[in-house]
Design a protein around this motif. Sequence first.
Motif, PDB file in Angstrom:
ATOM      1  N   ARG A 109      50.695 -13.687 -84.928  1.00 14.07           N
ATOM      2  CA  ARG A 109      51.021 -14.810 -85.798  1.00 14.07           C
ATOM      3  C   ARG A 109      51.770 -14.319 -87.026  1.00 14.07           C
ATOM      4  N   ALA A 110      52.785 -15.087 -87.432  1.00 11.53           N
ATOM      5  CA  ALA A 110      53.539 -14.736 -88.632  1.00 11.53           C
ATOM      6  C   ALA A 110      52.787 -15.203 -89.865  1.00 11.53           C
ATOM      7  N   VAL A 151      59.114 -16.916 -97.171  1.00 11.40           N
ATOM      8  CA  VAL A 151      57.872 -17.194 -96.452  1.00 11.40           C
ATOM      9  C   VAL A 151      58.180 -17.432 -94.981  1.00 11.40           C
ATOM     10  N   ALA A 152      57.337 -16.899 -94.098  1.00 12.44           N
ATOM     11  CA  ALA A 152      57.379 -17.213 -92.666  1.00 12.44           C
ATOM     12  C   ALA A 152      55.939 -17.228 -92.179  1.00 12.44           C
ATOM     13  N   GLN A 153      55.463 -18.382 -91.726  1.00 10.88           N
ATOM     14  CA  GLN A 153      54.076 -18.521 -91.296  1.00 10.88           C
ATOM     15  C   GLN A 153      54.004 -19.323 -89.996  1.00 10.88           C
ATOM     16  N   SER A 154      53.073 -18.959 -89.135  1.00  7.38           N
ATOM     17  CA  SER A 154      52.843 -19.712 -87.902  1.00  7.38           C
ATOM     18  C   SER A 154      51.347 -19.837 -87.666  1.00  7.38           C
ATOM     19  N   TRP A 155      50.956 -20.947 -87.052  1.00  8.92           N
ATOM     20  CA  TRP A 155      49.537 -21.197 -86.816  1.00  8.92           C
ATOM     21  C   TRP A 155      49.378 -22.251 -85.719  1.00  8.92           C
ATOM     22  N   PHE A 180      55.354 -23.756 -87.041  1.00 11.94           N
ATOM     23  CA  PHE A 180      56.090 -22.674 -87.694  1.00 11.94           C
ATOM     24  C   PHE A 180      56.686 -23.206 -88.982  1.00 11.94           C
ATOM     25  N   PHE A 181      56.529 -22.431 -90.060  1.00  7.18           N
ATOM     26  CA  PHE A 181      57.001 -22.840 -91.383  1.00  7.18           C
ATOM     27  C   PHE A 181      57.775 -21.693 -92.015  1.00  7.18           C
ATOM     28  N   SER A 182      58.914 -22.011 -92.615  1.00  8.32           N
ATOM     29  CA  SER A 182      59.688 -20.967 -93.278  1.00  8.32           C
ATOM     30  C   SER A 182      60.341 -21.497 -94.545  1.00  8.32           C
ATOM     31  N   ILE A 189      64.131 -25.046 -96.308  1.00  8.81           N
ATOM     32  CA  ILE A 189      62.747 -25.115 -95.841  1.00  8.81           C
ATOM     33  C   ILE A 189      62.731 -25.702 -94.443  1.00  8.81           C
ATOM     34  N   GLU A 190      61.878 -25.180 -93.582  1.00  7.87           N
ATOM     35  CA  GLU A 190      61.781 -25.682 -92.204  1.00  7.87           C
ATOM     36  C   GLU A 190      60.325 -25.743 -91.765  1.00  7.87           C
ATOM     37  N   LEU A 191      59.955 -26.857 -91.137  1.00 11.20           N
ATOM     38  CA  LEU A 191      58.645 -26.998 -90.509  1.00 11.20           C
ATOM     39  C   LEU A 191      58.850 -27.486 -89.085  1.00 11.20           C
ATOM     40  N   SER A 192      58.389 -26.709 -88.116  1.00  4.62           N
ATOM     41  CA  SER A 192      58.581 -27.034 -86.706  1.00  4.62           C
ATOM     42  C   SER A 192      57.245 -27.191 -86.001  1.00  4.62           C
ATOM     43  N   LEU A 193      57.212 -28.081 -85.027  1.00  4.76           N
ATOM     44  CA  LEU A 193      56.004 -28.337 -84.232  1.00  4.76           C
ATOM     45  C   LEU A 193      56.340 -28.232 -82.756  1.00  4.76           C
TER      46      LEU A 193
END
Length: 241
Positions: free
Chosen positions: A40-41, A72-76, A91-93, A187-191
């Motif tokens: 996970r990022a 920032v780069a995060q995934s969950w 995923f969020f960046s 900013i990006e938020l992906s599902l």
Amino acid sequence: MELPEGFVGPVFSGGDFVTFRFDDADLSFRVLALPTEVGRANRVSVKTDFTAFDRNEWRERGEIGHLSKSLVAQSWQVYHEETHLNTADMFFSVEVVRNIESEVKSLFSVDFNQFYSVTLSEISELYSEDVSSDISYYPTLENNFLFQKIDGYKIGGIRAELMVIKGQKHPSTCAFFSLGRTYTLEIELSLYPWKYEDIAQQYTDEFLLKFKEQLFDDFLENLTIEYSAEAKAIIEQLEKP
């Protein structure tokens, strides 16, 4: 923010604030508090002061001289409380782009009308092959990728839906803000929904879309951009008729 009933996962309002400094603006927002998971990022830039430019810290982007830096780069995963089945990967960046010299001189990023039109033009060129669709939330050139103005900032921001990965079913929610004359915030938020064989889809596409939008709203509610006195003066001068 409260998650939909049965959902388990992190929200931005429960995260920690981080602040980054640039020549013309201070940027502050919350990042998710995520558990350490293999694969996970969960990367947040250790450096927070970018007032002294070092090209070696930035990567080239595109063919005309833009540089970019990931903040920032995060995934969950989001899962259902009762079934314990994964509902979606997220995923969020947050990334900063350094404008090229001609853009800095034109002051495009501190004049909202220019900022809007230039951003739309660049997005249109990048995603010109996206075909039209009868799905209302599908972003295309025809509907200007569902561009919306985000109020509440000195020169505002832009919100858009983009098919960041070709072939994906759900658009990514993106936002663009000016950080003054030299930098632009992206900013990006992906599902990405989970699907199981022999198990009916847990939620409709419309429901998941609404959930992603609410999570993005939660991020924006905890975002602040404070421009320097010099940048504010330039913005106010450009706003005069």
